[in-house]
Design an enzyme around this catalytic site. Structure first.
Site, PDB file in Angstrom:
ATOM      1  N   GLU A 173      -8.789   7.177  -2.833  1.00 60.23           N
ATOM      2  CA  GLU A 173      -7.633   6.828  -3.661  1.00 60.23           C
ATOM      3  C   GLU A 173      -7.328   7.979  -4.604  1.00 60.23           C
ATOM      4  O   GLU A 173      -8.235   8.711  -5.030  1.00 60.23           O
ATOM      5  CB  GLU A 173      -7.916   5.557  -4.468  1.00 60.23           C
ATOM      6  CG  GLU A 173      -6.733   5.122  -5.340  1.00 60.23           C
ATOM      7  CD  GLU A 173      -6.935   3.775  -6.011  1.00 60.23           C
ATOM      8  OE1 GLU A 173      -6.024   3.338  -6.747  1.00 60.23           O
ATOM      9  OE2 GLU A 173      -7.987   3.149  -5.801  1.00 60.23           O
TER      10      GLU A 173
ATOM     11  N   ASN B 269      -4.915   0.510  -6.497  1.00 60.98           N
ATOM     12  CA  ASN B 269      -3.898   0.292  -7.515  1.00 60.98           C
ATOM     13  C   ASN B 269      -2.850   1.402  -7.537  1.00 60.98           C
ATOM     14  O   ASN B 269      -1.676   1.162  -7.827  1.00 60.98           O
ATOM     15  CB  ASN B 269      -4.548   0.182  -8.896  1.00 60.98           C
ATOM     16  CG  ASN B 269      -5.395  -1.065  -9.033  1.00 60.98           C
ATOM     17  OD1 ASN B 269      -5.434  -1.915  -8.160  1.00 60.98           O
ATOM     18  ND2 ASN B 269      -6.093  -1.176 -10.160  1.00 60.98           N
TER      19      ASN B 269
ATOM     20  N   ASN C 163      -1.422  -3.750  -2.031  1.00 61.25           N
ATOM     21  CA  ASN C 163      -2.767  -3.819  -2.599  1.00 61.25           C
ATOM     22  C   ASN C 163      -2.811  -4.791  -3.777  1.00 61.25           C
ATOM     23  O   ASN C 163      -1.992  -4.685  -4.699  1.00 61.25           O
ATOM     24  CB  ASN C 163      -3.199  -2.426  -3.095  1.00 61.25           C
ATOM     25  CG  ASN C 163      -4.551  -2.449  -3.783  1.00 61.25           C
ATOM     26  OD1 ASN C 163      -5.575  -2.518  -3.127  1.00 61.25           O
ATOM     27  ND2 ASN C 163      -4.556  -2.394  -5.108  1.00 61.25           N
ATOM     28  N   GLU C 164      -3.710  -5.748  -3.743  1.00 66.56           N
ATOM     29  CA  GLU C 164      -4.064  -6.627  -4.878  1.00 66.56           C
ATOM     30  C   GLU C 164      -2.846  -7.151  -5.639  1.00 66.56           C
ATOM     31  O   GLU C 164      -2.835  -7.170  -6.878  1.00 66.56           O
ATOM     32  CB  GLU C 164      -5.020  -5.893  -5.827  1.00 66.56           C
ATOM     33  CG  GLU C 164      -6.387  -5.649  -5.211  1.00 66.56           C
ATOM     34  CD  GLU C 164      -7.393  -5.057  -6.190  1.00 66.56           C
ATOM     35  OE1 GLU C 164      -7.018  -4.756  -7.352  1.00 66.56           O
ATOM     36  OE2 GLU C 164      -8.561  -4.883  -5.797  1.00 66.56           O
TER      37      GLU C 164
ATOM     38  N   TYR D  45     -16.553  -6.568  -5.996  1.00 70.39           N
ATOM     39  CA  TYR D  45     -17.429  -5.617  -6.668  1.00 70.39           C
ATOM     40  C   TYR D  45     -18.518  -6.392  -7.393  1.00 70.39           C
ATOM     41  O   TYR D  45     -18.269  -7.464  -7.955  1.00 70.39           O
ATOM     42  CB  TYR D  45     -16.644  -4.757  -7.660  1.00 70.39           C
ATOM     43  CG  TYR D  45     -15.626  -3.853  -7.001  1.00 70.39           C
ATOM     44  CD1 TYR D  45     -16.008  -2.647  -6.435  1.00 70.39           C
ATOM     45  CD2 TYR D  45     -14.284  -4.214  -6.946  1.00 70.39           C
ATOM     46  CE1 TYR D  45     -15.079  -1.814  -5.821  1.00 70.39           C
ATOM     47  CE2 TYR D  45     -13.343  -3.392  -6.329  1.00 70.39           C
ATOM     48  CZ  TYR D  45     -13.752  -2.189  -5.770  1.00 70.39           C
ATOM     49  OH  TYR D  45     -12.829  -1.367  -5.161  1.00 70.39           O
TER      50      TYR D  45
ATOM     51  N   GLU E  59     -12.217  -3.293   0.226  1.00 62.88           N
ATOM     52  CA  GLU E  59     -12.835  -2.736  -0.986  1.00 62.88           C
ATOM     53  C   GLU E  59     -14.101  -3.532  -1.268  1.00 62.88           C
ATOM     54  O   GLU E  59     -14.042  -4.755  -1.432  1.00 62.88           O
ATOM     55  CB  GLU E  59     -11.901  -2.810  -2.201  1.00 62.88           C
ATOM     56  CG  GLU E  59     -10.748  -1.825  -2.172  1.00 62.88           C
ATOM     57  CD  GLU E  59      -9.963  -1.811  -3.491  1.00 62.88           C
ATOM     58  OE1 GLU E  59     -10.588  -2.005  -4.563  1.00 62.88           O
ATOM     59  OE2 GLU E  59      -8.733  -1.619  -3.435  1.00 62.88           O
TER      60      GLU E  59
ATOM     61  N   GLN F 133     -15.583   3.975  -3.646  1.00 63.36           N
ATOM     62  CA  GLN F 133     -14.796   4.918  -2.874  1.00 63.36           C
ATOM     63  C   GLN F 133     -15.724   5.969  -2.273  1.00 63.36           C
ATOM     64  O   GLN F 133     -16.948   5.848  -2.378  1.00 63.36           O
ATOM     65  CB  GLN F 133     -13.737   5.551  -3.779  1.00 63.36           C
ATOM     66  CG  GLN F 133     -12.677   4.552  -4.227  1.00 63.36           C
ATOM     67  CD  GLN F 133     -11.590   5.171  -5.088  1.00 63.36           C
ATOM     68  OE1 GLN F 133     -11.400   6.385  -5.101  1.00 63.36           O
ATOM     69  NE2 GLN F 133     -10.883   4.344  -5.836  1.00 63.36           N
TER      70      GLN F 133
END
Length: 511
Positions: A27, A72, A172-173, A244, A292, A354
């Site tokens: 990213e 993001n 994304n999200e 996460y 992720e 990442q």
């Protein structure tokens, strides 16, 4: 010493090992791109600015697919800013990470880097501030041979042949209040549906990932997936998951048990997906893209780092969530990989977030060295050794009491059987902080096996569970021989050290 038993039968399998399960993520965030994979002027940089020392570690680690450019970041990104002559590209403010984006590195650079790294590209489109037309145009730019405005622009920008990107993320999200251009489930479901239709009109062969909940703790988890897929089920192939994990207040026992949460998260999403399938009388199956996942100290980021970055003002590629991983973190990463592999019948794509510097298995310094973090090793071993069919295991082990999850097995495992090579790979963690585990692996339908190799990642001599691989000591933690592992009367016997993640490779004895 506790006792554990794993029963394996070669005929009890789950699915073929999905090669995309061993993915990563790049990213435009912190130093992942700039001074990570790309640093013109570095002593190890090639003529394109790609750091060869980092590239060598990426190849060693073995990711198969890499998601790009966010995250993001993508929800405010104009992909056109990253193509064409570098000197003509605009400098922009990136609100997602409060940084200045130079756009010196863009789509063409990433495609060239991915070719060098020998990874498949997973491209994300901006469905935050942009929409159907911009997504459609990007597919045309990337994949159409020529003779149209966008495809001819790609050719003028130096890529005569199409990039042929197969795998695409539809945003994304977008359920997250932190996301630029966030949406309700109904808003996003319709946008994903129409974007997918338009993109496939350009290239019917592409595969599409719809955005799922940003996490299991989201208040809309479950209902978000259900609503989105009620709109877009026929147009997409996968739904995404993100998770996460971190240690809270020194509660190592619960931290080491986080793969039980990942198991439940995956199984909950599968149940929702299949409910939509049944209700809509759909025939195809939608699978999971866990695009992720990692260990990340989010408390430190939210309470300290995010405030410091905003206070420091707009800068190019500041240090951002460069967590230093220790032995405990690496064992947890190993158990998360075990969970993903166990669910390989439905989790077909996974991306550790990442790749470099940003909560990453690989670290680098601007103008300096690159090295492996502790979390590098479980990923590298599983990506290299998990082949063939995923085995369905029966595990019996002593219980460890945890504050968050109650009693959990001290031993966590996954395994594969590769008939082509005659090899079984068993990936097994001992979650106990202070007790070894006497492990027996009963083998059925797998005769004449011998131990080919056995390794473990555990606390190094003279260290403790907080021992890390720092730039000054990059080899502090690595895989070492497991010790006495033997096959006796058709069963494997081994002793797992406390706080360890191990790989036991067995192979058919050949004359």
């Amino acid at each position: 010493m506790s006792q554990a038993r794993i029963t394996i039968d070669r005929d009890f399998t789950i699915a073929d090992v999905p090669r995309r399960l061993f993915g990563s993520f790049v990213e435009h965030m912190g130093r992942c791109v700039y001074t990570g994979i790309y640093e013109p002027g570095h002593p190890q940089a090639d003529e394109r600015g790609f750091r060869r020392d980092v590239l060598a570690l990426v190849k060693e680690m073995g990711p198969t697919v890499v998601r790009y450019p966010g995250g993001n970041f993508v929800s405010g990104y104009r992909w056109e800013d990253g193509v064409g002559p570098a000197e003509d590209r605009p400098v922009r403010l990136d609100g997602a990470w409060h940084t200045v984006e130079t756009n010196a590195f863009g789509l063409h650079e990433f495609m060239a880097w991915a070719k060098e790294a020998d990874v498949e590209v997973m491209e994300a489109v901006n469905l935050g501030t942009r929409g159907v037309e911009e997504a459609r145009a990007l597919v045309e730019y990337a994949n159409h041979p020529g003779g149209t405005y966008w495809s001819d622009l790609r050719r003028r920008n130096g890529a005569e042949q199409p990039f042929d990107i197969r795998l695409w993320c539809l945003g994304n999200e977008l359920d997250g209040p932190w996301q630029i251009g966030g949406k309700t489930a109904a808003e996003y479901g319709r946008l994903a549906q129409e974007s997918a239709k338009a993109m496939r009109l350009v290239d019917p062969s592409i595969e599409l990932v719809a955005v799922g909940s940003s996490g299991r703790s989201m208040p809309t988890f479950g209902t978000w997936e259900h609503t989105v897929l009620s709109h877009a089920y026929d147009e997409v192939d996968f739904v995404s998951m993100h998770a996460y994990y971190q240690e809270h207040d020194g509660d190592a026992e619960s931290f080491l048990a986080e793969s039980t949460d990942m198991d439940a998260f995956i199984e909950g999403v599968i149940a929702t997906v299949d409910a939509v399938k049944a209700a809509g009388k759909h025939t195809k199956q939608i699978d999971i893209s866990f695009d992720e996942w990692n260990v990340w100290d989010q408390v430190k980021y939210n309470d300290v780092e995010a405030k410091e970055i905003e206070k420091a003002g707009w800068r190019q590629h500041p240090r951002l969530i460069e967590d230093t991983y220790n032995v405990t973190d690496a064992v947890v990463v190993g158990t998360l990989l075990n969970s993903l592999l166990r669910h390989g019948d439905r989790v077909k794509i996974a991306n550790q977030a990442q790749l470099v510097n940003v909560i990453a298995p690989i670290r680098s310094e601007e103008g300096g060295a690159a090295w492996r973090q502790t979390s590098f090793w479980p990923f590298e071993r599983m990506a290299r050794l998990a082949k063939g069919r995923i085995l369905r295991l029966a595990v019996s082990a002593a219980q460890i009491e945890t504050k968050r999850y109650g009693g959990v097995d001290a031993v966590d495992a996954a395994a594969t059987w590769d008939e082509a090579t005659g090899r079984v790979a068993v990936f097994v963690a001992n979650r106990s902080l202070d007790e070894s585990s006497d492990l027996t692996i009963d083998l059925h339908g797998l005769d004449d096996l011998r131990v080919a190799e056995a390794e473990t990642l555990t606390i190094p001599e003279g260290g403790d569970r907080h021992t890390s691989n720092l730039e000054t000591a990059p080899d502090s933690v690595h895989m070492v021989p497991l010790g006495a592992v033997e096959v006796v009367d058709g069963a494997v016997r081994a002793t797992l050290p406390p706080l360890s993640w191990s790989v036991i490779q067995l192979e058919v004895a050949r004359a």
